[in-house]
Enzyme design. Sequence first.
Site, PDB file in Angstrom:
ATOM      1  N   HIS A 157      -1.509   0.172  -9.800  1.00  0.00           N
ATOM      2  CA  HIS A 157      -2.138  -0.754  -8.834  1.00  0.00           C
ATOM      3  C   HIS A 157      -2.798  -1.947  -9.548  1.00  0.00           C
ATOM      4  O   HIS A 157      -4.014  -2.117  -9.492  1.00  0.00           O
ATOM      5  CB  HIS A 157      -3.161  -0.020  -7.953  1.00  0.00           C
ATOM      6  CG  HIS A 157      -3.476  -0.761  -6.678  1.00  0.00           C
ATOM      7  ND1 HIS A 157      -3.855  -0.121  -5.519  1.00  0.00           N
ATOM      8  CD2 HIS A 157      -3.466  -2.079  -6.375  1.00  0.00           C
ATOM      9  CE1 HIS A 157      -4.077  -1.021  -4.560  1.00  0.00           C
ATOM     10  NE2 HIS A 157      -3.845  -2.225  -5.077  1.00  0.00           N
ATOM     11  N   GLU A 188      -3.718   7.479  -4.565  1.00  0.00           N
ATOM     12  CA  GLU A 188      -4.123   6.937  -5.861  1.00  0.00           C
ATOM     13  C   GLU A 188      -5.456   7.539  -6.287  1.00  0.00           C
ATOM     14  O   GLU A 188      -6.311   7.747  -5.434  1.00  0.00           O
ATOM     15  CB  GLU A 188      -4.247   5.410  -5.774  1.00  0.00           C
ATOM     16  CG  GLU A 188      -2.913   4.748  -5.477  1.00  0.00           C
ATOM     17  CD  GLU A 188      -3.031   3.245  -5.242  1.00  0.00           C
ATOM     18  OE1 GLU A 188      -4.080   2.667  -5.555  1.00  0.00           O
ATOM     19  OE2 GLU A 188      -2.069   2.665  -4.752  1.00  0.00           O
ATOM     20  N   ARG A 204       0.873  -1.176   0.000  1.00  0.00           N
ATOM     21  CA  ARG A 204       0.000   0.000   0.000  1.00  0.00           C
ATOM     22  C   ARG A 204       0.908   1.223   0.000  1.00  0.00           C
ATOM     23  O   ARG A 204       1.978   1.205   0.617  1.00  0.00           O
ATOM     24  CB  ARG A 204      -0.894   0.042   1.253  1.00  0.00           C
ATOM     25  CG  ARG A 204      -2.057  -0.922   1.232  1.00  0.00           C
ATOM     26  CD  ARG A 204      -3.121  -0.536   0.193  1.00  0.00           C
ATOM     27  NE  ARG A 204      -4.275  -1.436   0.182  1.00  0.00           N
ATOM     28  CZ  ARG A 204      -4.397  -2.490  -0.628  1.00  0.00           C
ATOM     29  NH1 ARG A 204      -3.427  -2.798  -1.470  1.00  0.00           N
ATOM     30  NH2 ARG A 204      -5.482  -3.243  -0.589  1.00  0.00           N
TER      31      ARG A 204
END
Length: 316
Positions: free
Chosen positions: A275, A257, A228
Amino acid sequence: DAARSAILVIGPVMENVVERQLAPRFDLVPIEQLDDARAPSIRAIATRGKLRVDDALLARLPNVEIVSNFGVGYDTIDAAAAAARGVVVTNTPDVLNEEVADLTIGLLLATVRELPQADRFVRAGGWKSGIFPLGPTLRERTVGLIGMGRIGQAIAKRLDAFSVPVVYHSRRAQPGVPYQHYGDLIAMARAVDVIIVIVPGGPATQHMVNAAVLEALGPDGILINVARGTVVDEEALLKALQDRTILSAGLDVFQNEPYVPEGFLALDNVVLLPHVGSATHHTRGAMGQLVVDNLVSWFEGRGPVTPVAETPWPRG
Ligand code: NDP
């Protein structure tokens, strides 16, 4: 009565798998349509993490029983607050281990062997007038994993096949793995040439990879983050890449993000992915199915399939 239960959907989760299977059995209420009149009908939440499931949201839903998360990482859910309210939280472990491990190795090789840079070189016509410069190697490196859980072990197994030594840092030594455990992250960072981050996000791991860890990793060091964005101090990482106090980085995840700091875009020693750790038809389908299976199992009285650790289950 399950047929009349409403599920709050923070999504879209995965329309062709999750919403399609849930729609015939439950009322689906998109979060955008949640109001005080509908709140009491909500007995479950299906979420893809686009919005935090915090205590304030749970407090609005007096009859919610279960939160089913699309993804193994559930740092966008306050699982402790849910547990305090007796609400079960489920995630999608294991079904994505191999996929995320594949992507991690891909990102590692892309970063070490500068594959995106080489592709850009060919496209720009550079090969016609010269050769691509010799670059770094995975040979003679030791990889330190931060996290040796389900996905970490799948990554380590792949590195074994590559004849690359693996060590790891986590709070407790993982039973049943042959790799050296470091209780101290700085000590591990000093001992390795590559760090791969694969721990959960959330407050406990916030900025675990900070300036001191990057300094210990050193000028030949490579950082791969598939965990993360919050686990890495992005400002410290950007500075280390700019100042070349580490060699390079490969990043699948970011703090804010889908916004990637401009500074990274200007650098040639970082590989940037949007991602995509688990992002294949096969694996996203399996994750969606597990979201559905958890909800159906719960409302058929069989309990959750994959409850998270904080969840008050089994009861009694
Ligand atoms: P696991 O729970 O199986 O493993 C987590 C590992 O992290 C364990 O080794 C654990 O050991 C360690 N860990 C947890 N907290 C800490 C801490 N505070 N300090 C040091 N080590 C810690 O998780 P998974 O392997 O299934 O998944 C890991 C994470 O990967 C997910 O939570 C998710 O955020 C991320 N992920 C990213 C994807 C992507 O698309 N890029 C896809 C899938 C997952 P110990 O408890 O002993 O510390």
